[in-house]
Design an enzyme around this catalytic site. Structure first.
Site, PDB file in Angstrom:
ATOM      1  N   HIS A 176     -39.820  23.767 -10.525  1.00 44.17           N
ATOM      2  CA  HIS A 176     -39.531  25.176 -10.299  1.00 44.17           C
ATOM      3  C   HIS A 176     -39.001  25.763 -11.604  1.00 44.17           C
ATOM      4  O   HIS A 176     -38.418  25.059 -12.429  1.00 44.17           O
ATOM      5  CB  HIS A 176     -38.469  25.274  -9.190  1.00 44.17           C
ATOM      6  CG  HIS A 176     -38.150  26.649  -8.721  1.00 44.17           C
ATOM      7  ND1 HIS A 176     -37.351  27.522  -9.439  1.00 44.17           N
ATOM      8  CD2 HIS A 176     -38.476  27.304  -7.575  1.00 44.17           C
ATOM      9  CE1 HIS A 176     -37.223  28.645  -8.762  1.00 44.17           C
ATOM     10  NE2 HIS A 176     -37.890  28.546  -7.630  1.00 44.17           N
ATOM     11  N   ASP A 231     -32.866  18.324  -9.134  1.00 44.60           N
ATOM     12  CA  ASP A 231     -32.899  19.575  -8.371  1.00 44.60           C
ATOM     13  C   ASP A 231     -33.200  19.198  -6.929  1.00 44.60           C
ATOM     14  O   ASP A 231     -34.326  18.835  -6.585  1.00 44.60           O
ATOM     15  CB  ASP A 231     -33.985  20.494  -8.950  1.00 44.60           C
ATOM     16  CG  ASP A 231     -34.204  21.760  -8.126  1.00 44.60           C
ATOM     17  OD1 ASP A 231     -33.666  21.864  -7.005  1.00 44.60           O
ATOM     18  OD2 ASP A 231     -34.940  22.642  -8.594  1.00 44.60           O
ATOM     19  N   GLN A 244     -34.976  21.503  -2.386  1.00 42.93           N
ATOM     20  CA  GLN A 244     -35.984  21.351  -1.333  1.00 42.93           C
ATOM     21  C   GLN A 244     -35.855  20.039  -0.561  1.00 42.93           C
ATOM     22  O   GLN A 244     -36.613  19.801   0.380  1.00 42.93           O
ATOM     23  CB  GLN A 244     -37.383  21.441  -1.948  1.00 42.93           C
ATOM     24  CG  GLN A 244     -37.701  22.770  -2.608  1.00 42.93           C
ATOM     25  CD  GLN A 244     -37.795  23.916  -1.614  1.00 42.93           C
ATOM     26  OE1 GLN A 244     -38.044  23.714  -0.429  1.00 42.93           O
ATOM     27  NE2 GLN A 244     -37.598  25.129  -2.096  1.00 42.93           N
ATOM     28  N   LYS A 261     -31.395  27.309   1.309  1.00 47.48           N
ATOM     29  CA  LYS A 261     -32.563  26.454   1.545  1.00 47.48           C
ATOM     30  C   LYS A 261     -32.331  25.484   2.700  1.00 47.48           C
ATOM     31  O   LYS A 261     -33.283  24.873   3.196  1.00 47.48           O
ATOM     32  CB  LYS A 261     -32.900  25.642   0.294  1.00 47.48           C
ATOM     33  CG  LYS A 261     -33.148  26.456  -0.965  1.00 47.48           C
ATOM     34  CD  LYS A 261     -34.466  27.190  -0.939  1.00 47.48           C
ATOM     35  CE  LYS A 261     -34.765  27.775  -2.315  1.00 47.48           C
ATOM     36  NZ  LYS A 261     -35.990  28.589  -2.326  1.00 47.48           N
ATOM     37  N   CYS A 311     -42.790  30.391  -8.200  1.00 45.61           N
ATOM     38  CA  CYS A 311     -41.893  30.069  -9.328  1.00 45.61           C
ATOM     39  C   CYS A 311     -42.219  28.690  -9.893  1.00 45.61           C
ATOM     40  O   CYS A 311     -41.327  27.924 -10.270  1.00 45.61           O
ATOM     41  CB  CYS A 311     -40.430  30.152  -8.906  1.00 45.61           C
ATOM     42  SG  CYS A 311     -39.877  31.817  -8.530  1.00 45.61           S
TER      43      CYS A 311
END
Length: 413
Positions: free
Chosen positions: A130, A207, A210, A233, A371
């Site tokens: 992303h 990251d 998700q 999220k 993104c």
């Protein structure tokens, strides 16, 4: 050793009743919400926690001696404890409240990495990332003369790791990788990636935006150095997220922002910083957001992340088969291990047109580059349509999407 028993099946209809927003209609059709990778809906338990704070406990946290401040502080810090436990942090001191994953990554880029970079040093980033896990590294590279290099991907949406050891060397100062791709749903093999980084003494940032909505995450078991995630999220409020980092690293890092609440003392001759994690939490925090995120964690723990993962795995399999039956539809991103994300194209129809028509049928999906423009560039496409699932989605939602896509084909053919 006996096999671990399977978790009890998740009752999606019962869970769905906890989410008031999902009961509405749009364009005269029952809402089918399939845009969960962009943001998730909030259960009433989280909405009630937010409402209770503002109705009964609204006051600033820390240093206040009156009752409201003491109650707000207890709720705020109690949320930190529960969130730290949710990801198995070694200590509450390792959990910093931020606005979300993007701010967490920028914090690491500027406070941890920038002081360590010299011209010619390298930052290794996966090609699946992303923009939030690309641009902060580009900025710090421009500021220091360092270079950003990439771990390549293949057409299926998987990282090509055969040459990973060759990309890691003494000038590599950090490896940044997503746990799950937001654009394609790929679940990256963090065990392999982190082990390679360890062999070369390279710190790792993950990251996790998700991942946390879909699976249990144990930061200590992963072996990474930094893990970033966002509340919105994972069924929590917007504008709140967390950076987890090893305590030894946080201790050595300078503050990123200055102001109130991150200081021990201030004089014009110099200031002293507060202890962890407050050294990185300048200004009045998002108190309600943190309390709401704590309520989110309570809700997810009550359901059980194993149950969520098992249910979403079955739903993803059903959705994959259903979309493969749509004429002219091509799935984009077919990694062997995926979270509940389905990106696709439909013949020559532009994804924005797909999104507009299915919205008229009551189905909310995301269209665009998500993104993740480098991913789209590699695949040679400008954009995809993306249906992203959560544990409150059902097979009926997938069937509604398939009917809406049939309508798209009717309009264009």
């Amino acid at each position: 050793m006996s096999a671990r028993p399977a978790p009890p099946a998740l009752d999606a209809a019962r869970v769905r009743a906890d989410f008031p927003l999902l009961a509405q209609s749009v364009h005269g059709k029952p809402l089918v919400y399939l845009d969960n990778a962009a943001t998730t809906q909030k259960p009433r338990q989280v909405l009630e926690a937010l409402d209770a704070y503002y109705r009964t406990d609204n006051a600033n946290v820390h240093r206040g001696v009156h009752q409201l401040s003491e109650r707000a502080t207890a709720a705020y810090e109690g949320a930190r404890d529960r969130i730290a436990g949710f990801i198995n942090a070694a200590s509450r001191r390792e959990l910093v409240f931020v606005r979300g994953t993007t701010e967490a990554i920028n914090l690491v880029a500027q406070s941890f990495l920038r002081p360590r970079l010299q011209p010619g040093d390298e930052i290794l980033v996966s090609q699946l990332e992303h923009h939030s896990n690309i641009v902060p590294w580009q900025l710090v590279a421009e500021q220091t003369g360092a270079t950003v290099r990439t771990i390549p991907m293949n057409r299926e949406g998987e990282l090509v790791l055969d040459a990973l050891d060759g990309l890691l060397h003494e000038r590599t100062k950090l490896l940044a990788v997503g746990h799950v791709s937001n654009a394609l749903g790929t679940v990256n093999p963090l065990d392999t990636i982190i082990a390679a980084a360890r062999r070369h003494g390279v710190p790792v940032l993950v990251d996790g935006a998700q991942a946390l909505p879909h699976m249990a995450v144990d930061v200590r078991a992963l072996g990474c150095d930094f893990y970033a995630f966002s509340g919105h999220k994972m069924f929590g409020p917007t504008g709140i997220g967390c950076l987890w980092a090893r305590e030894s690293l946080l201790e050595a890092m300078p503050p990123w922002q200055g102001g109130g609440d991150m200081i021990r003392s201030v004089r014009f001759t110099g200031s002293e910083w507060a202890e962890l994690p407050y050294k990185f939490e300048a200004g009045t925090p998002n108190i309600a957001g943190a309390i709401g995120l704590g309520a989110t964690v309570d809700y997810l723990v009550d359901i059980g992340m194993d149950r969520i993962a098992a249910y979403e795995h079955e739903l993803l399999a059903y959705a994959t088969d259903a979309l493969r039956g749509v004429p002219e539809l091509t799935l984009v991103g077919t990694a062997r291990t995926k979270a509940a994300v389905l990106s696709f194209t439909l013949g020559s129809i532009h994804p924005h047109d797909i999104g507009t028509i299915v919205d008229a049928e009551g189905v909310a999906i995301r269209t665009g580059h998500h993104c993740a423009m480098p991913v789209m560039e590699f695949l040679g496409i400008p954009a995809t349509a993306r249906a992203s699932l959560a544990f409150y989605n059902t097979r009926a939602d997938i069937d509604a999407l398939v009917r809406a896509l049939a309508r798209v084909r009717e309009v264009f053919h």
